[in-house]
Design an enzyme around this catalytic site. Structure first.
Site, PDB file in Angstrom:
ATOM      1  CB  CYS A  81     -32.393  -9.359  -6.742  1.00 52.09           C
ATOM      2  SG  CYS A  81     -32.659  -9.317  -8.283  1.00 52.09           S
ATOM      3  CG  HIS A 168     -30.090 -14.108  -6.500  1.00 54.69           C
ATOM      4  ND1 HIS A 168     -31.138 -14.009  -5.910  1.00 54.69           N
ATOM      5  CD2 HIS A 168     -30.402 -13.427  -7.682  1.00 54.69           C
ATOM      6  CE1 HIS A 168     -32.170 -13.275  -6.343  1.00 54.69           C
ATOM      7  NE2 HIS A 168     -31.771 -12.969  -7.540  1.00 54.69           N
ATOM      8  CD  GLU A 170     -30.321 -15.759  -2.824  1.00 52.99           C
ATOM      9  OE1 GLU A 170     -29.366 -14.813  -2.554  1.00 52.99           O
ATOM     10  OE2 GLU A 170     -31.514 -15.373  -3.438  1.00 52.99           O
ATOM     11  CG  ASP A 226     -40.887 -34.438   8.250  1.00 54.04           C
ATOM     12  OD1 ASP A 226     -39.733 -34.479   8.307  1.00 54.04           O
ATOM     13  OD2 ASP A 226     -41.651 -34.152   7.117  1.00 54.04           O
TER      14      ASP A 226
END
Ligand code: XMP
Length: 512
Positions: A81, A168, A170, A226
């Site tokens: 893009c 795009h 992705e 985490d």
């Protein structure tokens, strides 16, 4: 040397998504700022470079740029893009504003089936989001695909191995997008792939051992995934040289401390300690209503507890934290690309400036979903890995206004009901976070024949990929109704329940 791809981030919402897709294809990928120097880029030594999209336009003054010398390092480049438009501009092509632009689904016609479009159909569904487009390609480029509205939807120069695509690849709305990225990485850039979590573990174990040497590490466990994965990874590297500390700060949800204790003393034993610091935290928070002050107090208290516990075993050099890649990126963008400082509030509340430890953050290259995979690989129990994220300052940022034992007790009961019903309707694992918030508002109600004047609880449920943006969940009325009536009936002190229908941005996930 590790094979690596880099994504130049020109400010697109999807830069991280591009990096993830590349990692999913087995190539380790990092995001860099476009003002990176040529020397630094050469030091990283990428096998492939991708230029992201951007909300900016190359036709407007002040748009983000990159040094053309960065294209001259003999590494294949794919511009997406804005990335394609910037390539065109830098290499002597022409970009113009389109009449209407193209936003949303489109179908491209592929006219060259080699390189990035190898093994592709003639017509591909893609996702477009652009106002500008390339009207004249730089010398040496040929058209690879087009749409009626945009005749140059993809272009390439096979000699220089430089490619541009207007859509795009992705996003999931471009079904063959991942295959296009695969073609770029493996056919054009000659990547070998094979980056896996078990490789990541081996590399990390080596790095942690080197860095820590004979020092000791304290790891603050929050009960979230985490910090648990951080602890498990460091434990794999240095075993009992690390002490994991779970601080019961009085701001936890119902049953949380017991569950964490049972995991880390039973299923997954660590050098583990629960510190009961409820009174210390709650005393310090008395009368405090400002959210940032709450965070600061909590951060200071955490550090005090960690220091005290570290001193008991001869001191520690490092404090381990579960900082993730989005935290690094978010703070880097926030500081204009100049710094990689981690937003300290992201883990254990507002950390003081001088924490007296060096930080050890072994997950800071990973995305959230990768952390789950890593946790599984390290053998952590599923009941821990499927937990929703929970903020370091805990219920303190879910009680708007002053925190008291009473307000904590009301919120804990309401929150428990929300969680139980989310699990019962099989929604708990589908959403990013779901929780209750206690508002400093009283409203009039009627129970039996009695007038009541009680608290309001807000329910919040959001979907998100990485907490940077989030959408409220369209929970069925049936579930909302059940949660509401259970809370009002079962939790003394609440007579009204509302549902939060705000997205992030402009709201945030937490209320404080
Ligand atoms: P917001 O509210 O900023 O939250 O949209 C984004 C994500 O971060 C969590 N959060 C925190 N986590 N310390 C943390 O460890 C904090 O001070 C903090 N504030 C928000 C929040 O739960 C969400 O997942």
């Amino acid at each position: 040397m590790r094979e690596i791809a880099v994504v130049f981030d020109f400010g697109s919402q999807t830069s991280q998504l591009i990096a993830r897709r590349i990692r999913e294809l087995g190539v380790y990928c990092e995001i860099v700022m476009p003002d990176i120097s040529r020397d630094e880029l050469l030091r990283i030594g990428p096998a492939a470079v991708v230029l992201s999209g951007s909300p900016a336009s190359v036709l407007e003054p002040g748009h983000p740029e990159m040094d053309p010398a960065l294209l001259d390092i003999n590494v294949p480049v794919l511009g997406i893009c804005y990335g394609m438009q910037l390539l065109s501009k830098m290499l002597g092509g022409t970009v113009e504003k389109g009449e209407n632009g193209e936003y949303g689904p489109a179908e491209i016609e592929v006219v060259n089936h080699t390189g990035i479009f190898s093994d592709m159909e003639y017509n591909l569904d893609v996702w477009m989001s652009h106002g500008d487009h390339v009207v004249k390609m730089p010398e040496g480029f040929k058209v690879l695909a087009g749409t009626p509205a945009c005749s140059i939807s993809a272009m390439g120069n096979d000699n220089k191995k430089i490619y541009g695509i207007q859509f795009h690849p992705e996003v999931v709305h471009t079904p063959r997008g991942k295959d296009i990225l695969r073609n770029f990485l493996f056919r054009i850039a000659g990547c070998k792939g094979g980056w896996t979590m078990s490789k990541f573990i081996d590399e990390s174990v080596g790095k942690i051992r080197n860095l820590v040497g004979d020092s000791r590490v304290v790891c603050g466990l929050s009960g979230g995934i985490d910090s648990a994965v951080t602890a498990a990874l460091i434990n794999r590297a240095i075993g009992d040289q690390m002490k994991s500390i779970f601080v019961d700060n009085g701001l936890l949800r119902k049953g949380e401390a017991d569950e964490i204790r049972s995991i880390f003393t039973g299923d997954y034993p660590l050098n583990f300690l629960v510190v009961d610091a409820k009174h210390e935290f709650l005393d310090a928070l008395k009368g405090v209503v400002d959210p940032e002050r709450k965070r600061k107090i909590i951060g200071e208290k955490f550090i005090r507890v960690f220091r005290k516990e570290a001193e008991k075993t001869g001191g520690a050099g490092f404090l381990a934290q579960g900082t993730l890649y989005p935290d690094v990126i978010e703070s880097r963008s926030a500081f204009g690309g100049a710094s990689a400082t981690i937003k300290s509030h992201h883990n254990v509340g507002g950390l003081p400036e001088d924490i007296g430890f060096e930080l050890l953050e072994p997950l800071k290259e990973l995305f959230k979903d990768e952390v789950r995979v890593l946790g599984r690989e390290l053998g952590l129990p599923e009941r821990l890995l499927s937990r929703q994220p929970f903020p370091g300052p805990g219920l303190a940022v879910r009680i708007v206004g002053e925190i008291t034992e009473e307000s904590l007790s009301v919120l804990r009961k309401a929150d428990m009901i929300m969680q139980e019903e989310m699990v019962r309707y099989e929604k708990y694992e589908e959403v990013w976070q779901s929780f209750a918030v206690l508002l400093p508002v009283k409203s009039v109600g009627v129970m039996g024949d009695e007038r009541t004047y009680d608290n309001v609880v807000a329910l919040r449920a959001v979907t998100s990929l990485d907490a940077m943006t989030a959408d409220w969940v369209k929970l069925p009325y049936e579930i909302l109704g059940r949660i509401s009536s259970r809370i009002i009936n079962e939790v003394k002190g609440v007579n009204r329940v509302v549902y939060d229908i705000s997205s992030k941005p402009p709201s945030t996930i937490e209320w404080e």
